[in-house]
Design a protein around this motif. Structure first.
Motif, mmCIF file in Angstrom:
data_model
loop_
_atom_site.group_PDB
_atom_site.id
_atom_site.type_symbol
_atom_site.label_atom_id
_atom_site.label_comp_id
_atom_site.label_asym_id
_atom_site.label_seq_id
_atom_site.Cartn_x
_atom_site.Cartn_y
_atom_site.Cartn_z
ATOM 1 N N LEU B 55 49.341 32.998 29.468
ATOM 2 C CA LEU B 55 49.611 33.733 28.223
ATOM 3 C C LEU B 55 51.116 33.774 27.944
ATOM 4 O O LEU B 55 51.563 33.504 26.827
ATOM 5 N N LEU B 56 51.873 34.090 28.987
ATOM 6 C CA LEU B 56 53.332 34.135 28.809
ATOM 7 C C LEU B 56 53.893 32.757 28.463
ATOM 8 O O LEU B 56 54.839 32.641 27.683
ATOM 9 N N ALA B 57 53.279 31.713 29.055
ATOM 10 C CA ALA B 57 53.759 30.357 28.773
ATOM 11 C C ALA B 57 53.497 29.970 27.322
ATOM 12 O O ALA B 57 54.127 29.038 26.810
ATOM 13 N N ASN B 58 52.568 30.657 26.674
ATOM 14 C CA ASN B 58 52.209 30.309 25.307
ATOM 15 C C ASN B 58 52.579 31.413 24.325
ATOM 16 O O ASN B 58 51.920 31.621 23.311
ATOM 17 N N LEU B 59 53.618 32.114 24.690
ATOM 18 C CA LEU B 59 54.253 33.055 23.776
ATOM 19 C C LEU B 59 55.728 32.669 23.696
ATOM 20 O O LEU B 59 56.295 32.182 24.687
ATOM 21 N N PRO B 60 56.342 32.865 22.562
ATOM 22 C CA PRO B 60 57.767 32.521 22.452
ATOM 23 C C PRO B 60 58.642 33.572 23.141
ATOM 24 O O PRO B 60 59.329 34.360 22.489
ATOM 25 N N THR B 61 58.564 33.578 24.461
ATOM 26 C CA THR B 61 59.294 34.587 25.240
ATOM 27 C C THR B 61 60.775 34.242 25.325
ATOM 28 O O THR B 61 61.187 33.114 25.059
ATOM 29 N N ARG B 62 61.539 35.222 25.749
ATOM 30 C CA ARG B 62 62.947 34.982 26.051
ATOM 31 C C ARG B 62 63.242 35.552 27.431
ATOM 32 O O ARG B 62 62.801 36.651 27.757
ATOM 33 N N GLY B 63 63.970 34.811 28.209
ATOM 34 C CA GLY B 63 64.367 35.311 29.524
ATOM 35 C C GLY B 63 63.257 35.259 30.554
ATOM 36 O O GLY B 63 63.330 35.919 31.585
ATOM 37 N N VAL B 64 62.210 34.486 30.273
ATOM 38 C CA VAL B 64 61.129 34.368 31.257
ATOM 39 C C VAL B 64 61.139 32.974 31.883
ATOM 40 O O VAL B 64 61.229 32.818 33.095
ATOM 41 N N ILE B 65 61.024 31.983 31.036
ATOM 42 C CA ILE B 65 61.019 30.609 31.543
ATOM 43 C C ILE B 65 61.523 29.679 30.444
ATOM 44 O O ILE B 65 61.347 29.964 29.252
ATOM 45 N N HIS B 66 62.154 28.609 30.853
ATOM 46 C CA HIS B 66 62.710 27.657 29.889
ATOM 47 C C HIS B 66 62.039 26.292 30.044
ATOM 48 O O HIS B 66 61.775 25.859 31.160
ATOM 49 N N LEU B 67 61.775 25.674 28.908
ATOM 50 C CA LEU B 67 61.159 24.352 28.909
ATOM 51 C C LEU B 67 62.232 23.289 28.766
ATOM 52 O O LEU B 67 63.287 23.530 28.183
ATOM 53 N N LYS B 68 61.912 22.123 29.279
ATOM 54 C CA LYS B 68 62.855 21.014 29.155
ATOM 55 C C LYS B 68 62.057 19.769 28.784
ATOM 56 O O LYS B 68 61.069 19.441 29.461
ATOM 57 N N HIS B 69 62.435 19.136 27.703
ATOM 58 C CA HIS B 69 61.778 17.898 27.295
ATOM 59 C C HIS B 69 62.395 16.746 28.072
ATOM 60 O O HIS B 69 63.587 16.471 27.954
ATOM 61 N N MET B 70 61.566 16.079 28.856
ATOM 62 C CA MET B 70 62.062 15.013 29.716
ATOM 63 C C MET B 70 62.199 13.703 28.921
ATOM 64 O O MET B 70 61.581 13.543 27.865
#
Lengths: 131, 421
Positions: B55-70
């Motif tokens: 759920l957290l991964a599919n919410l526009p959170t801040r300060g939880v986790i960052h994505l990186k496009h490889m």
């Protein structure tokens, strides 16, 4: 001594697994893997059997209750004090009048349950459910 | 500035505009997982943290986790930034006796570390710390006594690993690479930590789907296994009563821990972390003199790590990379893996009876060779009692059940040894 040899052979096998592998190559790789698993656990089987003999493993106790309804004891002196207390409390709650327990005899349950199996179940059920 | 304008400005700062359709689909997946866990009781200890992490991964959170496009187009997560300054010392390093002066040592002064909460916690999976720690707890909770008392059940644990290898082939035919196929095949071992451990090393891009498939099917063992068990056995075989297990002394259990550790580490060194921690946990349990450590392994350590492991896995389930055709393939391959694993254990149990007719094995315990401990053993017990209520197979089934844990770790070690370098 065994590790480098085994590792080397495994690595050379992987080097022979092209991308994508043919059916035959894939099959060989899988059979080898299964062989490794059987070799490891087969070796452990033999080793544990040997260790069991070396340690003079105790054979299955004849007195151990093993699904036999006739094996229940009738001697109330064998009943632990905690069980007597629990039964007394239960009788008191149900009858709610003065009573005297003259004997306690374990009866075989309809399913033939035994203390041994109950203890086994208790241990398993009280174990984790994580994985 | 009017109140209305201020409100509009504030709304511009919110994350509503960042919601994507993939996120909303994943909310449905999260609800399904939570329903299975909370109302159906399917592996709630794992599915609840996984679902919440998803759920957290599919919410526009801040300060939880960052994505990186490889560069290859895939998406990865769990990165943090270390900022610092390189400083050369004012004076050169001391010169050696008669040697040329040593090069000045450059120092890195870290000034700031930036990252979200789960950028750091996810390192427990990336650095492969969590699965072995889970195995520490599993070892502390497992009684290998039934296995030691009847060591031939180890072969049933080995036989059930056939699901892994057959699924590997199936995944290859569906177009997965060898590393991905190996990670998918491990689902058939029904061992969550090992599946995560292997997928993280060989195919981290599939980690979320593999973990969800593994844990979902582990919870569905009571539904998947019985039809296969009935299909492959006769009524006569299902009512076989096995001989009572002998007593196993403590010294044997301690020696068993050392024996398994040495054997497996020598044979498949890439599985060392899993096997070593499993056996360390079991040694602590059986030695009887480290009660405080045992309590920690059985409770605090495994519980804390389970929360972090589950949520970290859930965090990998971003809609953009989870909602792919390959996820559906993994789900299908997972159930095939479980099916073949169950069949493998049952069939080898039947074969064993050809060689030892005087001391037969009830083939229903063969299915417990998949290492979903203790659920698979419980299924054997329940199925056995359906045909003979006085037949107790639980302790007998625990032998192949815990053997399956070792077997899956060995299979994972084989894949890691051959494909991970």
């Amino acid at each position: 001594m065994m590790t480098p040899l085994v590792s080397h052979s495994l690595l050379s096998l992987a080097a022979e697994l092209p991308e994508p592998p043919s059916f035959a190559e894939n099959s060989l790789y899988q059979v080898t893997g299964l062989l490794v698993v059987f070799a490891a656990l087969g070796f452990l089987t033999l080793a544990i059997k040997l260790v069991g003999i070396l340690f003079g493993a105790v054979p299955a106790s004849k007195s151990a209750p093993a699904n036999s309804p006739d094996s229940h004891a009738s001697d109330s002196e064998m009943v632990p004090g905690s069980v007597v207390a629990a039964i007394s409390a239960a009788v008191h709650i149900v009858l709610n009048e003065p009573f005297r327990i003259t004997s306690i005899k374990p009866l075989p349950s309809p399913s033939g349950s035994t203390e041994w199996s109950k203890e086994g179940r208790r241990q398993i059920f009280s174990s984790h459910r994580v994985r | 500035m009017s109140v209305f304008q201020g409100f509009l400005d504030f709304m511009g700062e919110t994350s509503f505009s960042l919601i994507t359709w993939q996120m909303m689909v994943m909310w449905g997946v999260v609800l399904a997982l939570l329903y299975l866990a909370v109302y159906k009781g399917f592996e709630p200890l794992l599915l609840v943290p996984i679902a919440f992490g998803a759920l957290l991964a599919n919410l526009p959170t801040r300060g939880v986790i960052h994505l990186k496009h490889m560069p290859d187009g895939s998406i990865d997560s769990g990165f943090f930034t270390v900022k610092g300054e390189l400083r050369a010392p004012a004076v050169p390093g001391p010169a050696g006796d008669g040697q040329k002066p040593a090069l000045p040592e450059t120092e890195l002064e870290v000034t700031r570390i930036e990252g979200g909460l789960y950028d750091f916690i996810s390192q427990g999976i990336k650095l492969e710390i969590f699965p072995p720690l889970i195995f520490l707890g599993v070892g502390a909770l497992t009684d290998f006594g039934p296995l030691i008392a009847n060591p031939r059940t180890l072969l049933l644990g080995a036989a059930a690993q056939i699901g892994i290898f057959i699924t590997f082939m199936g995944a290859s035919l569906l177009g997965f690479t060898a590393k991905q196929a190996a990670s998918i095949g491990i689902i058939g071992g029904a061992d969550g930590p090992t599946a995560i451990f292997t997928a993280n090393k060989l195919a981290p891009e599939l980690l979320g789907a593999i973990a969800v498939a593994a844990y979902s099917y582990m919870s569905l063992v009571p539904l998947i296994q019985p039809p296969i068990m009935r299909l492959l056995t006769t009524h006569k075989e299902r009512v076989i009563k096995m001989k009572s297990l002998r007593k196993v002394v403590r010294l044997e259990k301690l020696f068993f821990c050392l024996l398994v550790t040495v054997t497996c580490v020598l044979l498949v060194p890439d599985a060392s972390a899993l096997i070593a921690m499993l056996m360390l946990g079991n040694f602590i349990r059986e030695c009887g003199v480290a009660d405080r450590l045992l309590q920690a392994c059985q409770n605090e350590i495994i519980n804390v790590v389970t929360i972090f492991l589950g949520t970290s896995v859930g965090m990998t389930m971003q809609g953009e990379r989870f909602l792919m055709p390959q996820t559906l393939k993994i789900i299908v391959l997972g159930v095939i893996a479980f099916g073949f694993a169950t069949a493998g254990g049952v069939i080898v149990a039947k074969i064993m009876n050809w060689f030892s007719p005087n001391n037969p094995v009830n083939p229903l315990i063969g299915s417990a060779g998949v290492s979903a401990v203790p659920m698979a053993a419980r299924v054997s017990q329940i199925e056995g009692q359906k045909y003979d209520p006085t037949n107790y197979l639980l302790m007998h089934a625990m032998g192949p059940n815990v053997a399956g844990v070792i077997g899956t770790a060995v299979a994972a070690g084989y894949f890691l040894s051959t494909l991970g370098h």
